[in-house]
Design a protein around this motif. Structure first.
Motif, PDB file in Angstrom:
ATOM      1  N   SER A 178      71.413 124.629  54.613  1.00 51.11           N
ATOM      2  CA  SER A 178      72.711 124.818  55.125  1.00 51.11           C
ATOM      3  C   SER A 178      72.923 124.688  56.901  1.00 51.11           C
ATOM      4  CB  SER A 178      72.785 126.920  54.592  1.00 51.11           C
ATOM      5  OG  SER A 178      73.704 127.100  55.344  1.00 51.11           O
ATOM      6  N   THR A 375      76.898 118.408  48.624  1.00 53.81           N
ATOM      7  CA  THR A 375      77.739 119.133  50.380  1.00 53.81           C
ATOM      8  C   THR A 375      78.640 120.090  49.812  1.00 53.81           C
ATOM      9  OG1 THR A 375      78.009 117.070  51.239  1.00 53.81           O
ATOM     10  CG2 THR A 375      75.799 117.408  51.525  1.00 53.81           C
ATOM     11  N   THR A 386      77.501 122.658  54.916  1.00 55.24           N
ATOM     12  CA  THR A 386      75.616 122.060  55.147  1.00 55.24           C
ATOM     13  C   THR A 386      75.646 121.419  56.307  1.00 55.24           C
ATOM     14  OG1 THR A 386      76.549 120.025  54.489  1.00 55.24           O
ATOM     15  CG2 THR A 386      76.584 121.653  53.017  1.00 55.24           C
TER      16      THR A 386
END
Length: 471
Positions: A178, A375, A386
């Motif tokens: 992340s 993603t 991300t």
């Protein structure tokens, strides 16, 4: 283990930190048990090809363990399905007790293939790397990207992602999936009810809190049981006041780093929130979920947090809440860095244990997760960016994530990325966090909090058993 001139208590404490003691009653295990030896049950490699650049054994199973925190685990379950189209079945587990569940398996040499090493109970990855228990992710980084096949995986990542995975070497051992924006989170709706805008200076912050108090609303709440949450605003506040070099000195365990004038000013400013009664009553005794719930209920205006909060708090967030994030307020015109200065970095760490049965499969699972399908699914599902550059562009974002993306854009190059929490976990969470907790609860004054932080840092600096890092 460093110097042998330690007592038994210190030896057990240090051993536990690097995974030699699995749990109370298990006893002290031999160093070779955690030395990164090969798992006897390792699967054979597969045949390397264009579609299988990491040479994964397509018939081999894969075991993945996910931290069940702010992002939940559905994104990982979805990623399993993509992985299983070309490779073996994935065994999935989720837990909030990463260290309790995973450290004994690391010691025994039988870890899962992928571990999402996150949360309040994350393992000390620096110690695991030092003991040779974590795989070098270079094969993954050199593989073709599933997001942009014309590039290597490493070429698709946001700035700082690779650096976050390095621990004193050129090798990357950890993938932080992340991209988190830390800061002061608030509700646009609740500020508007009080006819307020986000305070850009500390005087404005105190004035906003005073106005809220008159209406029966606290200025701040926070995760009192996890006081390291305060670092999400305090660390960039310190850098804003005194410049990047102050944080570097803290990360580098330099003598008197915690006695810097910028630290003093930052601590005194935040202590003033307590002293003037602007902190929600009972905050020192609540955890992150409870503090977020009180914030969602409008009991407090501001909360220090990261961009996972929109997903983590969604069950209690009103539909008209209009969640947003901002950098910490500037202290005054003498600040070394502008208001927009922000702590943002790759976070939510994943690793492939070196002793895992299916190391190649573990890296392939991460490669799939860095692809476009996974993603974009992650950002839509958990309202978070991300580490893949541009992956959220064009998506319909929730208010908190849209705010985080805009705040990150406005910060430009004014980003800070402290490493204390990566390099010296106990120091960051327990010692520094504990000192801040005592200060914010009114048990000690800022000067004593600074003294405790410096003493704890000095102890780590002098401890030969702890590997040191520099930036």
């Amino acid at each position: 283990m460093g110097s042998t001139n330690v007592n038994r208590r210190d030896l057990i404490k240090r051993s536990a930190a690097v995974g030699l003691v699995a749990a109370p009653g298990m006893g002290l295990l031999s160093a070779c048990a955690s030395g990164g030896g090969e798992n006897e049950n390792k699967v054979d490699k597969g045949k390397k090809s264009k579609d299988n650049p990491l040479a994964v054994n397509k018939d081999a199973g894969l075991e993945v363990v996910i931290f069940n925190g702010g992002y939940g685990d559905q994104y990982a379950l979805d990623n399993h399905k993509v992985y299983e189209k070309n490779f073996g079945k994935v065994s999935h587990a989720k837990t909030q007790k990463i260290r309790t569940k995973m450290q004994p398996r690391m010691v025994k040499g039988d870890p899962p293939d992928v571990i999402n090493n996150s949360g309040a109970e994350n393992m000390d990855v620096a110690s695991l790397i030092e003991k040779g228990q974590v795989a070098d992710l270079q094969p993954l980084l050199d593989a073709p990207s599933l997001y942009d096949p014309s590039k290597k995986v490493s070429e698709t990542l946001l700035p700082g992602t690779l650096e976050k995975g390095r621990f004193g070497s050129d090798k990357v051992y950890q993938l932080n999936y992340s991209y988190t924006v830390y800061g002061v989170w608030y509700s646009k709706t609740n500020l508007e009810k009080l006819d307020l805008e986000y305070p850009k200076t500390w005087d404005e912050m105190l004035a906003a809190c005073a106005k809220a108090k008159k209406e029966g609303v606290a200025g701040w709440t926070y995760a009192g049981k996890h006081p390291y949450y305060f670092s999400f605003t305090l660390y960039p506040f310190i850098a804003k006041i005194g410049g990047q070099d102050v944080l570097k000195a803290i990360d580098n365990l330099e003598p008197n780093a915690w006695k810097h004038d910028a630290v003093k000013k930052a601590f005194e400013a935040y202590h003033e929130l307590y002293a003037k009664g602007y902190v929600l009553k009972g905050t020192p005794g609540i955890d992150h979920i409870q503090s977020q719930t009180q914030w969602n209920k409008g009991k407090a205006l501001f909360i220090p947090n990261g961009s996972w909060v929109e997903n983590e708090a969604k069950k209690t967030t009103p539909k008209d809440f209009e969640m947003a994030v901002a950098p910490p307020s500037s202290l005054d015109k003498s600040d070394a860095m502008p208001f927009e200065t922000l702590w943002a970095e790759a976070s939510e760490p994943f690793m492939v244990p070196k002793q895992a049965k299916n190391v190649e499969g573990g890296m392939e699972w991460l490669r799939v997760m860095l692809g476009k399908q996974s993603t974009q699914n992650f950002s839509k599902q958990v309202s978070a960016l991300t580490c893949v550059d541009g992956a959220a562009e064009g998506l319909d974002l929730l208010p908190g994530l849209a705010s985080a993306q805009q705040t990150l854009k406005e910060a430009g190059d004014n980003l800070v990325s402290p490493r204390l929490h990566d390099w010296y976990l106990e120091l960051h969470k327990d010692k520094v966090g504990g000192a801040i907790a005592s200060m914010m609860a009114g048990d000690i004054e800022p000067a004593e909090a600074m003294k405790r932080c410096q003493k704890a840092a000095d102890e780590v600096a002098k401890d030969d058993s702890v590997k040191k890092y520099k930036r």
